[in-house]
Scaffold this active site. Structure first.
Site, PDB file in Angstrom:
ATOM      1  N   ALA A 114       0.846  -1.196   0.000  1.00 47.09           N
ATOM      2  CA  ALA A 114       0.000   0.000   0.000  1.00 47.09           C
ATOM      3  C   ALA A 114       0.883   1.249   0.000  1.00 47.09           C
ATOM      4  O   ALA A 114       1.356   1.679   1.065  1.00 47.09           O
ATOM      5  CB  ALA A 114      -0.939  -0.019   1.203  1.00 47.09           C
ATOM      6  N   GLU A 352       3.384   0.332 -11.127  1.00 46.54           N
ATOM      7  CA  GLU A 352       4.796   0.155 -10.716  1.00 46.54           C
ATOM      8  C   GLU A 352       5.732   1.140 -11.416  1.00 46.54           C
ATOM      9  O   GLU A 352       6.890   0.816 -11.673  1.00 46.54           O
ATOM     10  CB  GLU A 352       5.264  -1.284 -10.957  1.00 46.54           C
TER      11      GLU A 352
END
Lengths: 374, 350
Positions: A114, A352
């Protein structure tokens, strides 16, 4: 230079491929895509058959590539239960590893990471979720966005601000291991994604959540570095996702052209042939970059520039392939499995680290290297 | 040429889009284009935009029709394509016979949808068996047909004639399609289904001609998509901050969006310049479809994770631009046509 994998990896790839061909039926892929549901049973089978082994990074990489090749949504879902555990592996205490990782690795529990918040994606240092030191515990408040596994994970590695930033914004951040069953933790599943709809994505609300001191990972204030180290790992695996997706699209496109060419001579002409050649060339280039980045990483000498090149290139190869496949397959593609690949591929350019962030890293590393030579 | 009247029409359509279509655009994607929306579009006189007034249409000229498609596609490409299917395909193919004209009247008066099965002239079509043309009944399957809730369909019967099927139940359950989810794609299964012939021999040529003549309409929808997604990208880049600065402060974002916008404006000026020949119309369509794909992909990218969710209304443009190019812009056939114009003779055929 040897471009061949050792026999152990070659036979492992075969095993994964057989599994995917048997289990990843188009009907199943369609079902989980349409229902936006996480495939629990499939994940359990992947772990039971030891197709994803976090202790063996080459096997993990090959499994991600092969499973995404057969279906991106199911492939990513089945390989994501360990997401974020590298932070614990590298920087966690022995007690933390024993308490949490054993359960995750044997499939009893799921993990997640997270980091992203509603106001900041690429700007990791700008996060606002904060933790106050209350003596024997931290009190955490804030919110997180687009958290993969957020609604189904048992544990999350969470990046929070533990002190105000000094002259450097990325100072004062720390990572905690958070149990999602704790009071003050709330996850709302997000629906309506373009693709990878079998994966679970959630927004998190954290209100006065007590985090025991022993759940601080590593040192306080070092969280940003831990997360950047993690991204250097996870980006190689995202490159493998992109590579697998692009390869899967190529497989289907070649099959389609071969079948159609019996009925329509147009499929033997250069327009179509060149599309296939362009996809195949990018697949091979993406494969070489991905394996090179992985090779550096798995020998504990990661090269962030090569990693970013691999992540950006492989994800863009997947999107390129998905677009060309639509041109090749025309009407057929619009309702076939390829339309799912088209939707799934796009996320690899975003999560990402967006392609833009990867380019910033590449240019920064290039200039650093040149300045170092002088 | 765009006149003052056209500009008034543009304002009217834009107001309707903002007040009525935009708030329900996400529902159209999720649940399909319902009867309520179609009736509302019809009540405005937009559904039969190009259809002659004696059949209940609005009899707009070409510029007015293109403005309509362009403006509506900015909020809902599905609604715009619904209008185009009726006006640029169904109407010209049906209007040659009394049965066909009656069908157009009914579609308009009841606010229903209509479709034309273009599969046989599209790339990537896999024929599942020819239709059998009996004296008054037809049996066979047509796959991947756009507009699954259409009350009436025109299709190539396989014997060279175009037939009208007035039976919505021939559509099977919805197929999950990449684009135009408001319309949906589905398999059309006819088992002794009654039909009426609307045109004799030469069905394939008639479909081909309708496809070619739809070039400006397709360009208008592509430009609507481009405008819709780029506006979202520009708006978002002004308010979204990263590293303490709005996205619009960064060169890759500002320069890319600006370049895409420049291409859009040039194409739009060409579309409304009013004196385009067949070659220019084709060139415009090819360029607009290509730009729609690039613009929608970049607009989604600018939105990052948010763009990947339907709530932000960007991802539909990414899907629909590819669907538009696939369904109405034939990548090989159109390039063959263009090469023929450029070379002055058949080219690129080996």
């Amino acid at each position: 230079m040897d471009f061949e994998f050792p026999e152990e990896i070659v036979s492992f790839r075969e095993k994964v491929r057989e599994f995917a061909e048997r289990e990843f039926t188009p009907e199943l892929a369609r079902k989980f895509d349409r229902e936006e549901k996480y495939p629990d049973e499939l994940k359990d089978r992947v772990i039971r058959e030891k197709l994803v082994d976090p202790s063996d990074p080459w096997k993990t990489l090959v499994a991600i590539e092969e499973l995404c090749r057969h279906d991106p949504g199911l492939g990513i879902s089945a390989t994501v239960p360990f997401f974020g555990e590298e932070v614990l592996l590298l920087f966690g205490s022995d007690e933390q590893k024993k308490k949490y990782l054993e359960k995750v690795n044997n499939g009893e529990a799921m993990m997640g990471l997270a980091v992203t918040e509603p106001g900041g994606g690429s700007d990791v240092a700008g996060i606002k979720t904060n933790a106050k030191d209350m003596g024997d515990h931290y009190l955490v408040n804030g919110s997180k966005m687009f958290i993969t596994n957020g609604g189904i994970a048992d544990y999350l590695v969470m990046l929070v601000r533990t002190s105000e930033p000094d002259e450097k914004r990325h100072h004062g951040l720390s990572t905690f291991l958070v149990e999602t069953g704790w009071e003050g933790f709330k996850a709302n599943k997000l629906v309506g994604k373009l693709g990878v709809r079998a994966t679970n994505t959630a927004e998190l609300q954290i209100t006065n959540m007590k985090v025991p001191k022993e759940n601080l990972i590593g040192e306080e204030g070092k969280g940003f570095y831990y997360i950047m180290t993690f991204f250097n790992i996870s980006r190689v695996f995202v490159a493998a996702q992109g590579l697998g997706i692009a390869q899967g699209i190529l497989d289907r496109s070649v099959r389609f052209v071969n079948e159609m060419s019996h009925e329509d001579e147009g499929y033997n002409r250069e327009q179509i042939q060149f599309h296939l050649a362009d996809i195949a060339t990018r697949v091979e280039a993406a494969r070489n970059l991905t394996y090179k980045a992985a090779s550096f990483l798995f020998q504990f000498k990661p090269d962030p520039m090569i990693t970013s090149m691999a992540k950006a290139y492989a994800s863009e190869a997947a999107v390129f392939a998905s677009e060309k496949a639509m041109e090749i397959t025309g009407l057929f593609g619009l309702t076939s499995d390829l339309e799912r690949y088209f939707r799934d591929a796009k996320i690899t350019e975003i999560w990402e680290g967006t392609s833009e962030v990867e380019r910033l890293i590449i240019s920064r590393m290039l200039r650093k290297a040149q300045a170092g030579e002088q | 040429m765009v006149t003052e009247e056209h500009e008034i029409l543009r304002s009217t359509v834009r107001e309707y889009v903002q007040k009525t279509l935009e708030p329900g655009a996400l529902d159209i994607e999720r649940d399909g284009l319902g009867e309520e929306i179609r009736k509302s579009v019809s009540a405005q006189g937009f559904l039969g935009a190009r259809i002659s007034s004696d059949l209940g249409g609005s009899d707009l000229d070409e510029a007015g029709y293109l403005i309509l498609l362009d403006e509506i596609a900015r909020a809902s490409p599905s609604v715009s394509v619904d209008i185009m299917l009726l006006n640029s395909f169904f109407y010209p193919l049906a209007s040659g016979s009394d049965e066909g004209r009656d069908a157009v009247k009914r579609v308009l008066s009841e606010g229903k949808g209509a479709t034309v099965v273009l599969n046989t002239i599209l790339e990537g079509y896999r024929n599942e068996g020819e239709l059998m043309d009996g004296s008054s009944k037809i049996t066979g399957v047509r796959d991947n047909v756009l507009n699954r809730n259409a009350a009436m369909s025109i299709l190539d019967a396989g014997n060279g004639s175009l037939v009208l099927v007035d039976d919505a139940s021939v559509f099977s359950k919805k197929d999950y399609s990449l684009g135009f989810r408001g319309l949906g794609m589905a398999k059309m299964e006819m088992r002794g289904t009654e039909f009426r012939t609307v045109a004799g021999k030469g069905a394939e040529h008639a479909l081909d001609r309708a496809m070619n003549e739809s070039d400006p309409a397709v360009s208008a929808i592509a430009l609507g998509i481009i405008s819709g997604c780029l506006q979202k990208g520009i708006d978002y880049s002004k308010v979204r901050k990263t590293f303490g600065q709005p996205l619009s402060a960064y060169q890759p974002v500002a320069f890319t969006l600006s370049s895409l916008k420049a291409e859009e404006e040039l194409l739009r000026r060409t579309l409304y310049s009013g004196d385009l020949g067949e070659k220019e119309k084709l060139m415009l369509k090819i360029s607009s479809l290509d730009l729609a794909k690039r613009a929608s992909k970049y607009a989604l990218q600018v939105h990052g994770g948010y763009g990947y969710f339907e709530d932000f209304g960007v991802e539909k443009f990414y899907r629909d631009s590819t669907a538009l190019a696939t369904l109405f812009g034939r990548s090989v056939r159109d390039m063959e046509r263009l090469s023929h114009h450029i070379y002055g003779e058949k080219a690129g055929f080996l």
